[in-house]
Design an enzyme around this catalytic site. Structure first.
Site, PDB file in Angstrom:
ATOM      1  N   LYS A 214      -6.922   8.165   1.452  1.00 43.76           N
ATOM      2  CA  LYS A 214      -5.967   8.621   2.496  1.00 43.76           C
ATOM      3  C   LYS A 214      -6.948   9.278   3.558  1.00 43.76           C
ATOM      4  O   LYS A 214      -8.005   9.632   3.305  1.00 43.76           O
ATOM      5  CB  LYS A 214      -5.042   9.357   1.946  1.00 43.76           C
ATOM      6  CG  LYS A 214      -3.846   8.754   1.120  1.00 43.76           C
ATOM      7  CD  LYS A 214      -2.541   9.716   0.706  1.00 43.76           C
ATOM      8  CE  LYS A 214      -1.389   8.781   0.166  1.00 43.76           C
ATOM      9  NZ  LYS A 214      -0.375   9.401  -0.318  1.00 43.76           N
ATOM     10  N   ARG A 248      -2.592   8.115  -8.614  1.00 49.15           N
ATOM     11  CA  ARG A 248      -2.035   6.814  -8.225  1.00 49.15           C
ATOM     12  C   ARG A 248      -3.126   6.253  -7.015  1.00 49.15           C
ATOM     13  O   ARG A 248      -3.440   6.952  -6.185  1.00 49.15           O
ATOM     14  CB  ARG A 248      -0.726   6.923  -7.265  1.00 49.15           C
ATOM     15  CG  ARG A 248      -0.284   5.620  -6.656  1.00 49.15           C
ATOM     16  CD  ARG A 248       1.127   5.827  -5.950  1.00 49.15           C
ATOM     17  NE  ARG A 248       1.578   4.650  -5.249  1.00 49.15           N
ATOM     18  CZ  ARG A 248       1.133   4.236  -4.182  1.00 49.15           C
ATOM     19  NH1 ARG A 248       0.052   4.758  -3.319  1.00 49.15           N
ATOM     20  NH2 ARG A 248       1.548   2.990  -3.466  1.00 49.15           N
TER      21      ARG A 248
END
Length: 268
Positions: A214, A248
């Site tokens: 991210k 995740r």
């Protein structure tokens, strides 16, 4: 917690949720797995590398993403869910915030609903989850990163989500919370969310941490999405140390190894 055909301990070990994006436009791997053959190959690879659950998403939620109709999203995720369940039998999560998509996905065999809007986008979703009696991961999100006191506000927002779940009849032991790194947060907010993940555990629910590749990693290290594995591993180690039930991630093998090493030290 039972997810699909498997029991997951809520404390003492961090499990790996592997990301399978059947989308043409996801931020780090868009278009790589959006045919059934490619999705099958990638799912098999992730399972071999140690994924405990596969999270299948049909709509990119990167910044500026294009909203899909239920029909388009269903057409993407349902065949992939059916294929993974039939061929591998591993627990499968569907990454959606829409009640119609969740219903179709659960009918196709999905075992968990992963909702990036914490039941606040579609007021039908909570009822779909409750009726199917499946676990759900409910993420913190806001349209704008407008906070008075970030750590307090994120908890209050999640209390609203928990109330929505309880009102719909979702059992408390079927709820996982996600701090929502990368969603409705500034760069500094994202670092704080990772560093104070234990705040969420104080609410009494297991936590999933999703930081893989991210922007918080990219901005810190000044690296593109395909070079963020080391930065992601640091967040995974933090997650293990703070008590996350799941991480995740895209890069399964590396994260599985990082978890194993961290747990060996913590349990030494």
């Amino acid at each position: 917690m039972i997810i699909g055909n498997r029991e997951f301990a809520e404390k003492g070990h961090t499990y790996v949720m592997g990301i399978l994006n059947v989308t043409p436009d996801s931020f780090s791997d868009g278009g790589k797995w959006n045919t059934l053959d490619m999705a099958r190959k990638h799912a098999e690879e992730m399972i071999e590398e140690g994924a405990d659950i596969i999270d299948i998403g049909g709509e990119s939620t990167r910044p500026g993403y294009t909203l899909l109709s239920d029909e388009e999203e269903i057409a993407r995720v349902v065949p992939a869910i059916g294929m993974v369940k039939k061929e591998f039998g591993i627990p499968v999560s569907v990454d959606t915030y829409k009640g119609g998509v969740a219903k179709a996905a659960l009918e196709a065999g999905a075992d968990l609903v992963n909702d990036i809007w914490g039941l606040k986008y579609d007021d039908k979703l909570a009822a779909v989850i409750a009726e199917a009696d499946v676990p759900c991961c409910l993420m913190h999100n806001r349209k704008e990163p407008d906070y008075q006191d970030f750590r307090r506000d994120i908890l209050n927002d999640l209390r609203e989500t928990i109330a929505l779940a309880e009102k719909a009849g979702i059992e408390k032991d079927k709820i996982i919370l996600d701090p929502g790194v990368g969603f409705g947060k500034t760069y500094e907010n994202n670092l704080t969310a990772i560093n104070h993940m234990e705040d969420l555990l104080a609410l009494g629910f297991p936590v999933l941490l999703g930081t893989s590749r991210k922007s918080v990693v990219g901005l810190t290290l000044n690296l593109p999405a395909d070079q963020r594995v080391e930065g992601t591993l640091v967040t995974t180690v933090m997650g293990v140390m703070k008590g996350a039930m799941f991480v995740r991630v895209h890069d399964i093998k590396e994260n599985v190894r990082a978890i194993k090493m961290t747990e060996a030290i913590l349990n030494g």
